[in-house]
Design a protein around this motif. Structure first.
Motif, PDB file in Angstrom:
ATOM      1  N   VAL A 193       0.797  -1.018  -0.063  1.00  0.00           N
ATOM      2  CA  VAL A 193      -0.134   0.168   0.078  1.00  0.00           C
ATOM      3  C   VAL A 193       0.762   1.256  -0.233  1.00  0.00           C
ATOM      4  O   VAL A 193       1.855   1.441   0.610  1.00  0.00           O
ATOM      5  N   CYS A 194       0.352   2.215  -0.710  1.00  0.00           N
ATOM      6  CA  CYS A 194       1.089   3.618  -0.866  1.00  0.00           C
ATOM      7  C   CYS A 194      -0.074   4.589  -0.489  1.00  0.00           C
ATOM      8  O   CYS A 194      -1.062   4.824  -1.391  1.00  0.00           O
ATOM      9  N   SER A 195      -0.045   5.384   0.522  1.00  0.00           N
ATOM     10  CA  SER A 195      -1.003   6.022   0.841  1.00  0.00           C
ATOM     11  C   SER A 195      -0.768   7.047   1.923  1.00  0.00           C
ATOM     12  O   SER A 195      -0.027   6.869   2.944  1.00  0.00           O
ATOM     13  N   GLY A 196      -0.849   8.288   1.542  1.00  0.00           N
ATOM     14  CA  GLY A 196      -0.756   9.481   2.459  1.00  0.00           C
ATOM     15  C   GLY A 196      -1.803  10.596   2.346  1.00  0.00           C
ATOM     16  O   GLY A 196      -2.678  10.277   2.281  1.00  0.00           O
ATOM     17  N   GLY A 197      -1.086  11.767   2.286  1.00  0.00           N
ATOM     18  CA  GLY A 197      -2.030  12.815   2.079  1.00  0.00           C
ATOM     19  C   GLY A 197      -1.552  14.316   1.630  1.00  0.00           C
ATOM     20  O   GLY A 197      -0.413  14.209   1.245  1.00  0.00           O
ATOM     21  N   ILE A 198      -2.405  15.234   1.518  1.00  0.00           N
ATOM     22  CA  ILE A 198      -1.872  16.480   1.064  1.00  0.00           C
ATOM     23  C   ILE A 198      -2.173  17.625   2.103  1.00  0.00           C
ATOM     24  O   ILE A 198      -3.271  17.575   2.664  1.00  0.00           O
ATOM     25  N   ILE A 199      -1.050  18.412   2.353  1.00  0.00           N
ATOM     26  CA  ILE A 199      -1.243  19.517   3.204  1.00  0.00           C
ATOM     27  C   ILE A 199      -1.385  20.906   2.564  1.00  0.00           C
ATOM     28  O   ILE A 199      -0.922  21.094   1.184  1.00  0.00           O
ATOM     29  N   HIS A 221       0.888  -0.778   8.573  1.00  0.00           N
ATOM     30  CA  HIS A 221       1.213   0.533   8.104  1.00  0.00           C
ATOM     31  C   HIS A 221       1.403   0.453   6.559  1.00  0.00           C
ATOM     32  O   HIS A 221       1.863  -0.465   6.005  1.00  0.00           O
ATOM     33  N   PRO A 222       0.969   1.667   5.688  1.00  0.00           N
ATOM     34  CA  PRO A 222       1.433   1.603   4.387  1.00  0.00           C
ATOM     35  C   PRO A 222       2.853   1.434   4.115  1.00  0.00           C
ATOM     36  O   PRO A 222       3.877   1.939   5.057  1.00  0.00           O
ATOM     37  N   GLU A 223       3.387   0.705   3.297  1.00  0.00           N
ATOM     38  CA  GLU A 223       4.631   0.604   2.767  1.00  0.00           C
ATOM     39  C   GLU A 223       5.385   1.839   2.484  1.00  0.00           C
ATOM     40  O   GLU A 223       6.697   2.279   2.651  1.00  0.00           O
ATOM     41  N   SER A 224       4.360   2.676   1.842  1.00  0.00           N
ATOM     42  CA  SER A 224       5.022   4.105   1.390  1.00  0.00           C
ATOM     43  C   SER A 224       3.872   5.106   1.733  1.00  0.00           C
ATOM     44  O   SER A 224       2.731   4.897   1.390  1.00  0.00           O
ATOM     45  N   VAL A 225       4.391   6.171   2.483  1.00  0.00           N
ATOM     46  CA  VAL A 225       3.764   7.139   2.775  1.00  0.00           C
ATOM     47  C   VAL A 225       4.007   8.557   2.197  1.00  0.00           C
ATOM     48  O   VAL A 225       5.023   9.186   2.373  1.00  0.00           O
ATOM     49  N   PRO A 226       3.490   8.957   1.162  1.00  0.00           N
ATOM     50  CA  PRO A 226       3.590  10.289   0.389  1.00  0.00           C
ATOM     51  C   PRO A 226       3.259  11.532   1.108  1.00  0.00           C
ATOM     52  O   PRO A 226       2.072  11.461   1.521  1.00  0.00           O
ATOM     53  N   SER A 263       8.174   2.595   7.045  1.00  0.00           N
ATOM     54  CA  SER A 263       7.607   2.821   5.874  1.00  0.00           C
ATOM     55  C   SER A 263       8.671   3.776   5.378  1.00  0.00           C
ATOM     56  O   SER A 263       9.580   4.339   5.807  1.00  0.00           O
ATOM     57  N   MET A 264       8.435   3.728   3.894  1.00  0.00           N
ATOM     58  CA  MET A 264       9.189   4.854   3.059  1.00  0.00           C
ATOM     59  C   MET A 264       8.117   6.050   3.222  1.00  0.00           C
ATOM     60  O   MET A 264       7.077   6.104   3.007  1.00  0.00           O
ATOM     61  N   VAL A 265       8.873   7.092   3.485  1.00  0.00           N
ATOM     62  CA  VAL A 265       8.362   8.407   3.649  1.00  0.00           C
ATOM     63  C   VAL A 265       8.643   9.250   2.387  1.00  0.00           C
ATOM     64  O   VAL A 265       9.793   9.698   2.207  1.00  0.00           O
ATOM     65  N   ARG A 266       7.661   9.348   1.664  1.00  0.00           N
ATOM     66  CA  ARG A 266       7.869  10.251   0.253  1.00  0.00           C
ATOM     67  C   ARG A 266       7.523  11.451   0.056  1.00  0.00           C
ATOM     68  O   ARG A 266       6.347  11.893   0.414  1.00  0.00           O
ATOM     69  N   LEU A 267       8.718  12.587  -0.196  1.00  0.00           N
ATOM     70  CA  LEU A 267       8.452  13.695  -0.387  1.00  0.00           C
ATOM     71  C   LEU A 267       7.914  13.805  -1.774  1.00  0.00           C
ATOM     72  O   LEU A 267       8.479  13.559  -2.848  1.00  0.00           O
ATOM     73  N   SER A 268       6.806  14.152  -1.817  1.00  0.00           N
ATOM     74  CA  SER A 268       5.949  14.155  -3.285  1.00  0.00           C
ATOM     75  C   SER A 268       5.601  15.496  -3.791  1.00  0.00           C
ATOM     76  O   SER A 268       6.453  16.271  -4.233  1.00  0.00           O
TER      77      SER A 268
END
Length: 340
Positions: A193-199, A221-226, A263-268
């Motif tokens: 799962v890759c799931s994050g959010g927008i600020i 936890h999502p394996e990737s969090v953008p 998790s991988m925390v992705r700067l998107s």
């Protein structure tokens, strides 16, 4: 102080995460950096390339999106790209150091038709290159998720965008629970799962924390969090929102890193408006992945080019993450982990 024993919690509360988020900034960054070094190699950044394989004409009303058909933007509309074109993009990204290739289609939901069959063929072709294959196609049924897994899909991106309570302020054409249902289908199908959010959507700090808490209290936890900063697109309802404050981005990255250490925390999205120094603070706070867009675009918004990103990483003493072929040794762990 960060303990050397690794522990992942799934019982975070909003109050706990808010306390972390509001800690004195340098103390927060120091703690997040220590957690990062305990779980990850501190000198590596995963390069993930995102390609729009079907652009524009989306029936959704996401207030931030330049691909929504109802808004008057300059976004060009095109149908699915040929498989050969997608494969050429993937090969070029891989040659420059990308280890993940994500394909995005501006759909509300996947339909069982020839277009979905073509996407499955794209997944098979890109998977054959040895890349981590990711898709973001909108809502999925359980059976569609299973078909993607069988085609070789490694990850599925489906962002929460914001908190459950603020979600309806930015999107009315689907619900927050719809998002969670698709994530559940993806997880049960055996896809990461890759799931994050927008600020920057006009949300409160409490909304940001609630969004992170939803992710951090998932059974896995999502394996990737953008972590995305709003890319303001002319013609959309959120076009006049102010630029996201850099320190807000740093706090979000750091809080995500502490709450979801593995998790991988992705700067998107939003990096085009961030200097190299600002991005460096995000890397210090625990970001260890970036989205690089082909042709200096991230879907339909400007993004640093791959060459610019490689130049930045070199200045910072960072390097692109290599494909994981062997497990880390104890010696490597001892070298890279924070001894606190």
């Amino acid at each position: 102080m960060v303990k050397n024993n690794k522990e992942i919690r799934h019982d975070w509360t909003n109050d706990e995460l808010l306390f972390i988020y509001k800690r004195p900034l340098l103390d927060l960054i120091y703690t997040a950096a220590a957690v990062h070094r305990l779980w990850h190699r501190s000198d590596e950044i995963q390069l993930s390339t995102l390609l729009s394989v079907k652009t524009g004409g989306c029936p959704e009303d996401c207030s931030y999106c330049g691909q929504a058909a109802r808004y008057h933007t300059d976004t060009p509309v095109h149908g699915l790209l040929p498989i050969q074109t997608v494969l050429a993009h993937a090969k070029r990204a891989q040659e420059k150091g990308a280890t993940r290739f994500c394909m995005a289609a501006a759909w509300r939901e996947v339909r069982d038709n020839r277009d979905f069959d073509k996407v499955l063929d794209m997944v098979k072709a890109v998977n054959g290159l040895g890349l981590q294959v990711c898709c973001t196609l909108g809502m999925l049924t359980a059976q569609q998720a299973k078909r993607l897994q069988e085609a070789g899909l490694y990850a599925y991106n489906h962002n929460l965008d914001s908190s459950a309570s603020y979600y309806k302020e930015i999107i009315s054409t689907r619900t927050f629970d719809d998002r969670l249902e698709t994530i559940a289908h993806v997880r049960r199908a055996g896809i990461t799962v890759c799931s994050g959010g927008i600020i920057g959507l006009g949300e409160s700090t409490a909304d940001r924390i609630a969004m992170l808490c939803t992710l951090a209290t998932m059974e896995q936890h999502p394996e990737s969090v953008p972590i995305n900063a709003l890319s303001r697109v002319a013609g959309t309802p959120l076009a006049d929102q102010p630029k996201v404050d850099t320190w807000d981005m740093v706090r979000m990255v750091a809080t995500a890193r502490i709450a979801m250490p593995a998790s991988m925390v992705r700067l998107s999205a939003g990096r085009m408006e961030m200097s190299e120094q600002e991005q460096a603070w995000c890397f210090m706070a625990g970001a260890n992945s970036i989205f690089t867009g082909d042709d200096a675009k991230l879907l339909v918004t400007p993004n640093p080019s791959m060459d610019d990103d490689l130049s930045m990483l070199a200045k910072l003493g960072l390097k692109p993450m290599l494909p994981r072929t062997t497990a880390r040794t104890e010696k490597e762990d001892e070298y890279t982990c924070f001894q606190g």
